[in-house]
Design a protein around this motif. Structure first.
Motif, PDB file in Angstrom:
ATOM      1  N   LYS A  41      22.864   7.250  44.834  1.00 32.20           N
ATOM      2  CA  LYS A  41      23.637   8.286  45.384  1.00 32.20           C
ATOM      3  C   LYS A  41      23.454   8.663  46.766  1.00 32.20           C
ATOM      4  O   LYS A  41      22.493   8.203  47.481  1.00 32.20           O
ATOM      5  CB  LYS A  41      23.356   9.666  44.484  1.00 32.20           C
ATOM      6  N   CYS A  42      24.060   9.612  47.279  1.00 31.88           N
ATOM      7  CA  CYS A  42      23.863  10.187  48.798  1.00 31.88           C
ATOM      8  C   CYS A  42      22.086  10.804  48.696  1.00 31.88           C
ATOM      9  O   CYS A  42      21.871  11.442  47.628  1.00 31.88           O
ATOM     10  CB  CYS A  42      24.786  11.289  49.112  1.00 31.88           C
ATOM     11  N   GLU A  43      21.644  10.705  49.769  1.00 30.59           N
ATOM     12  CA  GLU A  43      20.167  11.072  50.153  1.00 30.59           C
ATOM     13  C   GLU A  43      20.419  12.520  50.397  1.00 30.59           C
ATOM     14  O   GLU A  43      19.410  13.347  50.381  1.00 30.59           O
ATOM     15  CB  GLU A  43      19.465  10.198  51.201  1.00 30.59           C
ATOM     16  N   SER A  44      21.693  13.258  50.592  1.00 32.55           N
ATOM     17  CA  SER A  44      21.647  14.646  50.788  1.00 32.55           C
ATOM     18  C   SER A  44      22.156  15.251  49.339  1.00 32.55           C
ATOM     19  O   SER A  44      22.008  14.645  48.324  1.00 32.55           O
ATOM     20  CB  SER A  44      22.704  14.921  51.825  1.00 32.55           C
ATOM     21  N   ASN A  45      22.272  16.474  49.372  1.00 33.72           N
ATOM     22  CA  ASN A  45      22.308  17.141  48.107  1.00 33.72           C
ATOM     23  C   ASN A  45      22.990  18.367  48.102  1.00 33.72           C
ATOM     24  O   ASN A  45      22.571  19.469  47.402  1.00 33.72           O
ATOM     25  CB  ASN A  45      20.739  17.683  47.841  1.00 33.72           C
ATOM     26  N   CYS A  46      24.308  18.294  48.633  1.00 33.54           N
ATOM     27  CA  CYS A  46      25.154  19.350  48.818  1.00 33.54           C
ATOM     28  C   CYS A  46      25.613  19.931  47.245  1.00 33.54           C
ATOM     29  O   CYS A  46      25.995  19.050  46.378  1.00 33.54           O
ATOM     30  CB  CYS A  46      26.498  19.038  49.507  1.00 33.54           C
ATOM     31  N   ALA A  47      25.435  21.262  46.998  1.00 34.82           N
ATOM     32  CA  ALA A  47      25.404  21.928  45.752  1.00 34.82           C
ATOM     33  C   ALA A  47      26.863  21.674  44.969  1.00 34.82           C
ATOM     34  O   ALA A  47      26.974  21.705  43.849  1.00 34.82           O
ATOM     35  CB  ALA A  47      25.172  23.275  46.057  1.00 34.82           C
ATOM     36  N   PHE A  48      27.871  21.331  46.091  1.00 31.23           N
ATOM     37  CA  PHE A  48      29.254  21.130  45.185  1.00 31.23           C
ATOM     38  C   PHE A  48      29.705  19.932  44.898  1.00 31.23           C
ATOM     39  O   PHE A  48      30.681  19.383  44.392  1.00 31.23           O
ATOM     40  CB  PHE A  48      30.189  21.790  46.044  1.00 31.23           C
ATOM     41  N   CYS A  49      28.635  18.736  45.323  1.00 33.63           N
ATOM     42  CA  CYS A  49      29.427  17.399  45.489  1.00 33.63           C
ATOM     43  C   CYS A  49      28.728  16.546  44.365  1.00 33.63           C
ATOM     44  O   CYS A  49      27.396  16.404  44.272  1.00 33.63           O
ATOM     45  CB  CYS A  49      28.498  16.765  46.991  1.00 33.63           C
ATOM     46  N   PRO A  50      29.744  15.916  43.760  1.00 37.58           N
ATOM     47  CA  PRO A  50      29.101  14.868  42.726  1.00 37.58           C
ATOM     48  C   PRO A  50      28.475  13.665  43.362  1.00 37.58           C
ATOM     49  O   PRO A  50      27.716  13.033  42.260  1.00 37.58           O
ATOM     50  CB  PRO A  50      30.502  14.253  42.215  1.00 37.58           C
ATOM     51  N   GLN A  51      28.422  13.306  44.388  1.00 32.64           N
ATOM     52  CA  GLN A  51      27.424  12.356  44.945  1.00 32.64           C
ATOM     53  C   GLN A  51      26.182  12.794  45.494  1.00 32.64           C
ATOM     54  O   GLN A  51      25.314  12.116  45.699  1.00 32.64           O
ATOM     55  CB  GLN A  51      28.157  11.710  46.612  1.00 32.64           C
ATOM     56  N   ALA A  52      25.871  14.012  45.235  1.00 36.87           N
ATOM     57  CA  ALA A  52      24.661  14.271  45.698  1.00 36.87           C
ATOM     58  C   ALA A  52      23.328  14.014  44.955  1.00 36.87           C
ATOM     59  O   ALA A  52      23.611  13.759  43.799  1.00 36.87           O
ATOM     60  CB  ALA A  52      24.554  16.039  45.457  1.00 36.87           C
ATOM     61  N   ARG A  53      22.394  13.939  45.588  1.00 44.95           N
ATOM     62  CA  ARG A  53      21.130  13.213  45.128  1.00 44.95           C
ATOM     63  C   ARG A  53      20.773  14.018  43.374  1.00 44.95           C
ATOM     64  O   ARG A  53      20.452  13.328  42.717  1.00 44.95           O
ATOM     65  CB  ARG A  53      19.860  13.886  45.953  1.00 44.95           C
ATOM     66  N   ARG A  61      32.789   9.493  41.916  1.00 40.00           N
ATOM     67  CA  ARG A  61      33.624  10.789  42.299  1.00 40.00           C
ATOM     68  C   ARG A  61      33.309  11.531  43.772  1.00 40.00           C
ATOM     69  O   ARG A  61      32.231  11.263  44.341  1.00 40.00           O
ATOM     70  CB  ARG A  61      33.202  11.831  41.196  1.00 40.00           C
ATOM     71  N   LEU A  62      34.383  11.916  44.411  1.00 43.76           N
ATOM     72  CA  LEU A  62      34.174  12.611  45.437  1.00 43.76           C
ATOM     73  C   LEU A  62      35.315  13.746  45.302  1.00 43.76           C
ATOM     74  O   LEU A  62      36.378  13.555  45.087  1.00 43.76           O
ATOM     75  CB  LEU A  62      34.401  12.060  46.716  1.00 43.76           C
ATOM     76  N   SER A  63      34.759  15.048  45.448  1.00 47.31           N
ATOM     77  CA  SER A  63      35.672  16.217  44.994  1.00 47.31           C
ATOM     78  C   SER A  63      36.201  15.977  43.763  1.00 47.31           C
ATOM     79  O   SER A  63      35.358  15.281  42.728  1.00 47.31           O
ATOM     80  CB  SER A  63      36.780  16.277  45.941  1.00 47.31           C
ATOM     81  N   GLN A  91      35.067   7.973  54.523  1.00 49.31           N
ATOM     82  CA  GLN A  91      34.003   8.902  54.100  1.00 49.31           C
ATOM     83  C   GLN A  91      32.808   8.228  53.904  1.00 49.31           C
ATOM     84  O   GLN A  91      32.764   7.274  53.530  1.00 49.31           O
ATOM     85  CB  GLN A  91      34.270   9.659  52.577  1.00 49.31           C
ATOM     86  N   THR A  92      31.528   9.034  54.404  1.00 50.52           N
ATOM     87  CA  THR A  92      30.374   8.268  54.522  1.00 50.52           C
ATOM     88  C   THR A  92      29.325   9.154  53.404  1.00 50.52           C
ATOM     89  O   THR A  92      29.420  10.284  53.588  1.00 50.52           O
ATOM     90  CB  THR A  92      29.660   8.191  55.577  1.00 50.52           C
ATOM     91  N   LEU A  93      28.453   8.380  52.890  1.00 47.44           N
ATOM     92  CA  LEU A  93      27.419   9.225  52.328  1.00 47.44           C
ATOM     93  C   LEU A  93      26.049   9.167  53.297  1.00 47.44           C
ATOM     94  O   LEU A  93      26.119   8.522  54.229  1.00 47.44           O
ATOM     95  CB  LEU A  93      26.630   8.429  51.044  1.00 47.44           C
ATOM     96  N   CYS A  94      25.029  10.040  53.195  1.00 49.87           N
ATOM     97  CA  CYS A  94      24.014  10.084  53.995  1.00 49.87           C
ATOM     98  C   CYS A  94      22.950   8.976  53.721  1.00 49.87           C
ATOM     99  O   CYS A  94      22.340   9.276  52.386  1.00 49.87           O
ATOM    100  CB  CYS A  94      23.340  11.678  53.724  1.00 49.87           C
ATOM    101  N   TYR A  95      22.469   8.076  54.352  1.00 46.95           N
ATOM    102  CA  TYR A  95      21.539   7.084  53.864  1.00 46.95           C
ATOM    103  C   TYR A  95      21.155   6.569  55.497  1.00 46.95           C
ATOM    104  O   TYR A  95      21.930   6.656  56.385  1.00 46.95           O
ATOM    105  CB  TYR A  95      21.661   6.013  52.959  1.00 46.95           C
ATOM    106  N   PRO A 163      17.342  17.700  55.063  1.00 48.98           N
ATOM    107  CA  PRO A 163      17.094  18.243  56.410  1.00 48.98           C
ATOM    108  C   PRO A 163      18.270  18.748  57.264  1.00 48.98           C
ATOM    109  O   PRO A 163      18.169  19.115  58.389  1.00 48.98           O
ATOM    110  CB  PRO A 163      16.976  16.700  56.929  1.00 48.98           C
ATOM    111  N   TYR A 164      19.335  18.995  56.602  1.00 46.58           N
ATOM    112  CA  TYR A 164      20.678  19.580  57.274  1.00 46.58           C
ATOM    113  C   TYR A 164      20.321  21.091  57.551  1.00 46.58           C
ATOM    114  O   TYR A 164      19.823  21.711  56.741  1.00 46.58           O
ATOM    115  CB  TYR A 164      21.699  19.529  56.208  1.00 46.58           C
ATOM    116  N   ARG A 165      20.504  21.400  58.812  1.00 49.76           N
ATOM    117  CA  ARG A 165      20.334  22.851  59.377  1.00 49.76           C
ATOM    118  C   ARG A 165      21.806  23.146  59.991  1.00 49.76           C
ATOM    119  O   ARG A 165      22.378  22.311  60.594  1.00 49.76           O
ATOM    120  CB  ARG A 165      19.449  22.801  60.313  1.00 49.76           C
TER     121      ARG A 165
HETATM  122  S1  SF4 Z   1      28.476  12.853  50.224  1.00 49.74           S
HETATM  123 FE1  SF4 Z   1      28.619  14.242  51.869  1.00 49.74          FE
HETATM  124  S2  SF4 Z   1      29.017  16.284  50.734  1.00 49.74           S
HETATM  125 FE2  SF4 Z   1      28.015  14.892  49.198  1.00 49.74          FE
HETATM  126  S3  SF4 Z   1      25.841  15.317  49.053  1.00 49.74           S
HETATM  127 FE3  SF4 Z   1      26.290  13.426  50.485  1.00 49.74          FE
HETATM  128  S4  SF4 Z   1      26.494  14.689  52.655  1.00 49.74           S
HETATM  129 FE4  SF4 Z   1      26.804  16.337  50.793  1.00 49.74          FE
END
Ligand code: SF4
Length: 328
Positions: A41-53, A61-63, A91-95, A163-165
């Motif tokens: 999955k994405c290395e980030s962790n946005c609370a709404f996102c199905p790709q989140a860590r 899934r995305l949205s 669209q990109t994931l964070c890595y 690390p997002y700010r």
């Molecule tokens: S894919 Fe985008 S929105 Fe989803 S957790 Fe990663 S940075 Fe956040």
């Protein structure tokens, strides 16, 4: 070491247009959507996102859209010679190697398509922005998603152990503007994360004041995410924010003309006649983002409610949307 991308995801609608999946073709589909592929999955962790860590959602899934993955050669080979596409959006994931992957995907895309290419990405340094521009990327989107710094920390930043700010995202938008120029940089806001209508209006004004375009999404809960039990925004509230975005983007709404009533609902202090004339085309209620993008059903269920129309509205729909604003 040169990394070569082998797989890429397509939104299911794009895959249907390419003939890679069966389904009903959409006549309003104007953007080919791709997403970087990785096993995890994405290395980030946005609370709404199905790709989140931390999300337990399925990883395609995305949205509310599914994104099957394909061999990139197959995608390039299936690129439609004649199509209604007006833009490509990646669209990109964070890595760590995401910029290398974007550059490689764009290099492959340029073998078959000369359309404008937008990339939605997290903050990267200026060298990386220049590399992407040099490869053929024309537009950059860096999503704030949340409308205030504190909400940002809660939904995407400190409270999500990433690390997002807020400040770094805003600075990254400024830098992207220096590299890509006015009209080529956008952010996205998700309405319904807990912001007030006025807070959403203020950040919209701030972004346009900086020269950044704003795309709006209505929050849509996705199973397996931290916000899976949260509700979408009320349509009326969303409509008022769409009006603020539209009038601000046209340069006809100033901050001092935006207020709130006793219930926290936005009020707009401009003549009703001018407001009606500005809203009569229905454009305010269509999908917003880069030019030529319509994201059909990204956060709408086909049966509605239609927060963002992926096509021009008919007269009845325009009148209904204006009524839903409760502004006139
Ligand atoms: S894919 Fe985008 S929105 Fe989803 S957790 Fe990663 S940075 Fe956040």
């Amino acid at each position: 070491m040169i990394l070569v991308v082998e797989r890429v995801r397509l939104s299911i609608g794009t895959a249907i247009e390419f003939g890679l999946e069966t389904g009903t073709s959409d006549p309003y589909f104007t953007t080919a959507f791709l997403m970087t592929y990785r096993d995890s999955k994405c290395e980030s962790n946005c609370a709404f996102c199905p790709q989140a860590r931390d999300s337990s959602s399925v990883s395609d899934r995305l949205s509310r859209i599914s994104w099957p993955d394909y061999d990139i050669d197959k995608v390039i080979g299936a690129w439609p010679q004649r199509s209604q596409f007006r833009r490509i959006c990646i669209q990109t994931l964070c890595y760590a190697s995401v910029v290398e992957d974007v550059v490689d995907i764009v290099r492959r895309l340029r073998e078959v398509a000369q359309l404008p290419i937008s990339v939605a990405i997290h903050p990267v340094d200026k060298d990386d922005l220049n590399r992407m521009r040099g490869a053929g990327v024309t537009n950059i989107g860096i999503a704030l998603d949340a409308s205030t710094p504190s909400l940002f920390e809660e939904i995407k930043g400190k409270r999500r152990a990433t690390p997002y700010r807020w400040d770094r995202h805003v600075n990254a938008l400024r830098e992207a503007l220096e590299v890509f120029g006015r009209g080529k940089v956008t952010t996205h806001l998700i309405i319904g994360l807990g912001e007030t209508e006025k807070e959403a209006a203020d950040v919209i004004q701030m972004m346009y004041g900086m020269g950044i375009g704003v795309g709006l999404f209505a929050f849509t809960s996705v199973r397996g995410t931290s916000l899976e039990s949260s509700e979408p925004p009320s349509l009326s509230s969303y409509r008022r924010i769409q009006v603020v975005r539209h009038l601000t983007s046209k340069g006809v709404l100033r901050s001092k003309e935006i207020g709130t009533d006793d219930n926290g609902r936005l009020t707009i202090d401009i003549e009703h006649k001018s407001m009606l004339s500005a809203l009569s085309s229905g454009e305010a209620f269509q999908v917003t983002g880069c030019e030529g993008c319509n994201r059909p059903y990204y956060n709408e269920r086909p049966r509605g409610p239609m927060y963002n129309y992926p096509r021009p509205l008919n007269r009845k729909e325009v009148l209904a949307a204006i009524k839903e604003t409760q502004l006139v």
